[in-house]
Design a protein around this motif. Structure first.
Motif, PDB file in Angstrom:
ATOM      1  N   THR A  32       0.826  -1.203   0.000  1.00  0.00           N
ATOM      2  CA  THR A  32       0.000   0.000   0.000  1.00  0.00           C
ATOM      3  C   THR A  32       0.862   1.256   0.000  1.00  0.00           C
ATOM      4  O   THR A  32       0.598   2.215  -0.734  1.00  0.00           O
ATOM      5  CB  THR A  32      -0.927  -0.002   1.228  1.00  0.00           C
ATOM      6  N   SER A  33       1.903   1.272   0.820  1.00  0.00           N
ATOM      7  CA  SER A  33       2.765   2.450   0.877  1.00  0.00           C
ATOM      8  C   SER A  33       3.490   2.652  -0.450  1.00  0.00           C
ATOM      9  O   SER A  33       3.724   3.787  -0.870  1.00  0.00           O
ATOM     10  CB  SER A  33       3.783   2.297   2.007  1.00  0.00           C
ATOM     11  N   ARG A  34       3.850   1.567  -1.128  1.00  0.00           N
ATOM     12  CA  ARG A  34       4.499   1.700  -2.426  1.00  0.00           C
ATOM     13  C   ARG A  34       3.557   2.292  -3.464  1.00  0.00           C
ATOM     14  O   ARG A  34       3.964   3.105  -4.297  1.00  0.00           O
ATOM     15  CB  ARG A  34       5.004   0.338  -2.888  1.00  0.00           C
ATOM     16  N   LEU A  35       2.292   1.897  -3.404  1.00  0.00           N
ATOM     17  CA  LEU A  35       1.315   2.459  -4.335  1.00  0.00           C
ATOM     18  C   LEU A  35       1.144   3.952  -4.103  1.00  0.00           C
ATOM     19  O   LEU A  35       1.057   4.737  -5.057  1.00  0.00           O
ATOM     20  CB  LEU A  35      -0.021   1.726  -4.192  1.00  0.00           C
ATOM     21  N   TRP A  36       1.087   4.347  -2.837  1.00  0.00           N
ATOM     22  CA  TRP A  36       0.953   5.768  -2.531  1.00  0.00           C
ATOM     23  C   TRP A  36       2.207   6.534  -2.953  1.00  0.00           C
ATOM     24  O   TRP A  36       2.122   7.684  -3.409  1.00  0.00           O
ATOM     25  CB  TRP A  36       0.689   5.978  -1.044  1.00  0.00           C
ATOM     26  N   ALA A  37       3.390   5.912  -2.783  1.00  0.00           N
ATOM     27  CA  ALA A  37       4.628   6.551  -3.226  1.00  0.00           C
ATOM     28  C   ALA A  37       4.627   6.727  -4.746  1.00  0.00           C
ATOM     29  O   ALA A  37       5.066   7.765  -5.269  1.00  0.00           O
ATOM     30  CB  ALA A  37       5.834   5.718  -2.787  1.00  0.00           C
ATOM     31  N   LEU A  38       4.150   5.714  -5.459  1.00  0.00           N
ATOM     32  CA  LEU A  38       4.052   5.811  -6.919  1.00  0.00           C
ATOM     33  C   LEU A  38       3.093   6.915  -7.321  1.00  0.00           C
ATOM     34  O   LEU A  38       3.371   7.702  -8.241  1.00  0.00           O
ATOM     35  CB  LEU A  38       3.599   4.472  -7.496  1.00  0.00           C
ATOM     36  N   LEU A  39       1.968   6.996  -6.620  1.00  0.00           N
ATOM     37  CA  LEU A  39       1.002   8.055  -6.904  1.00  0.00           C
ATOM     38  C   LEU A  39       1.596   9.424  -6.628  1.00  0.00           C
ATOM     39  O   LEU A  39       1.401  10.370  -7.407  1.00  0.00           O
ATOM     40  CB  LEU A  39      -0.262   7.836  -6.062  1.00  0.00           C
ATOM     41  N   GLY A  40       2.351   9.534  -5.531  1.00  0.00           N
ATOM     42  CA  GLY A  40       3.002  10.801  -5.221  1.00  0.00           C
ATOM     43  C   GLY A  40       3.990  11.219  -6.298  1.00  0.00           C
ATOM     44  O   GLY A  40       4.066  12.391  -6.675  1.00  0.00           O
ATOM     45  N   GLY A  41       4.751  10.242  -6.830  1.00  0.00           N
ATOM     46  CA  GLY A  41       5.683  10.537  -7.915  1.00  0.00           C
ATOM     47  C   GLY A  41       4.981  10.995  -9.176  1.00  0.00           C
ATOM     48  O   GLY A  41       5.433  11.929  -9.846  1.00  0.00           O
ATOM     49  N   LEU A  42       3.854  10.337  -9.502  1.00  0.00           N
ATOM     50  CA  LEU A  42       3.092  10.742 -10.691  1.00  0.00           C
ATOM     51  C   LEU A  42       2.519  12.145 -10.537  1.00  0.00           C
ATOM     52  O   LEU A  42       2.496  12.925 -11.500  1.00  0.00           O
ATOM     53  CB  LEU A  42       1.970   9.730 -10.946  1.00  0.00           C
ATOM     54  N   LEU A  43       2.063  12.474  -9.334  1.00  0.00           N
ATOM     55  CA  LEU A  43       1.547  13.819  -9.094  1.00  0.00           C
ATOM     56  C   LEU A  43       2.649  14.872  -9.234  1.00  0.00           C
ATOM     57  O   LEU A  43       2.410  15.976  -9.741  1.00  0.00           O
ATOM     58  CB  LEU A  43       0.911  13.890  -7.704  1.00  0.00           C
ATOM     59  N   MET A  44       3.850  14.521  -8.786  1.00  0.00           N
ATOM     60  CA  MET A  44       4.972  15.451  -8.938  1.00  0.00           C
ATOM     61  C   MET A  44       5.298  15.676 -10.412  1.00  0.00           C
ATOM     62  O   MET A  44       5.551  16.812 -10.837  1.00  0.00           O
ATOM     63  CB  MET A  44       6.197  14.908  -8.201  1.00  0.00           C
TER      64      MET A  44
END
Length: 255
Positions: free
Chosen positions: A7-19
């Protein structure tokens, strides 16, 4: 607890895409002169290794980072070991430790430029001076965390200095030293690049300053991305595995 990691990896991936999305929108708003888009930056980064001065700048920065981080960590660790064993030395070094940690890096850069001029000596000196106090503090902290009862037992059984270091102090130092190495390495990259921007004739920081002065937005962001990838590679490929290896002794034994 095991389900939290995916779950944390998915959120990290989402954070990177938002950046990336924010970067793209901001670049479109500011224009190519002020900010390159992600695709323009990637294109410029792929072309960097084929430029004439790339090896010179990359090699100079890597050498300075290796020397600065290595010597800074070694100095801080050595002084921390001695200060952890001797309260008098710890008190003697405390004002110097406070002075170095309180002085802004830019002030050290200016003084180093006066003392050493431009070049690698200045950059390495700044890195060592700024990184050693952090390693020193973490080493002393680890030394003071050793159980006094264990030290008394070692005295009773007449442990030598090497036996105490190996069986008592090294296990206590693994956690603070692992964190200190991570901070020192990442901070060392930033310090070297900053020093090169302000006063060097080669290196990634010099290339950044040169790209800024010629309004080469894509080149500037390409070098920045390359530096970020270097930090990420050092952290995930070297430092995190080293931290796990150093912390193996703390893992509970399975029956």
């Amino acid at each position: 607890m095991r389900n939290l990691r995916p779950t944390s990896r998915l959120w990290a991936l989402l954070g990177g895409l938002l950046m990336l999305l924010g970067w793209q929108l901001l670049a479109l708003r500011l224009g190519p002169l002020l900010m390159a888009t992600p695709l323009q930056t990637l294109d410029a980064m792929w072309r960097l290794p084929f430029e004439a001065d790339f090896r010179l700048h990359a090699g100079a920065s890597l050498l300075r980072i290796g020397l600065g981080v290595g010597l800074g960590c070694l100095l801080g660790f050595s002084l921390g070991l001695m200060a952890g064993l001797d309260a008098r030395l710890r008190g003697l070094l405390e004002p110097l430790r406070w002075l170095l940690m309180a002085t802004p890096p830019v002030v050290v850069v200016v003084l180093a430029m006066l003392w050493f001029g431009l070049g690698s000596a200045m950059v390495v000196f700044i890195s060592v001076l700024m990184l050693a106090p952090g390693m020193y503090v973490n080493t002393v902290k680890g030394m003071l965390m050793v159980d006094r009862d264990l030290l008394e037992m070692a005295r009773v059984y007449r442990f030598g200095a090497w036996q105490k270091l190996r069986h008592l102090y090294v296990p206590a130092l693994t956690a603070p030293l692992g964190a200190a190495l991570l901070i020192a390495t990442c901070g060392g990259v930033r310090l070297v690049v900053m020093a090169e921007v302000l006063g060097a004739e080669s290196g990634a920081g010099f290339a950044l300053a040169n790209a800024r002065s010629t309004f080469d937005s894509a080149g500037l962001y390409a070098w920045t991305l390359l530096i970020l990838l270097l930090v990420a590679g050092l952290e995930f490929a070297l430092l995190q595995p080293l931290q796990r290896r150093m912390g193996r002794w703390q893992e509970p034994a399975h029956a």
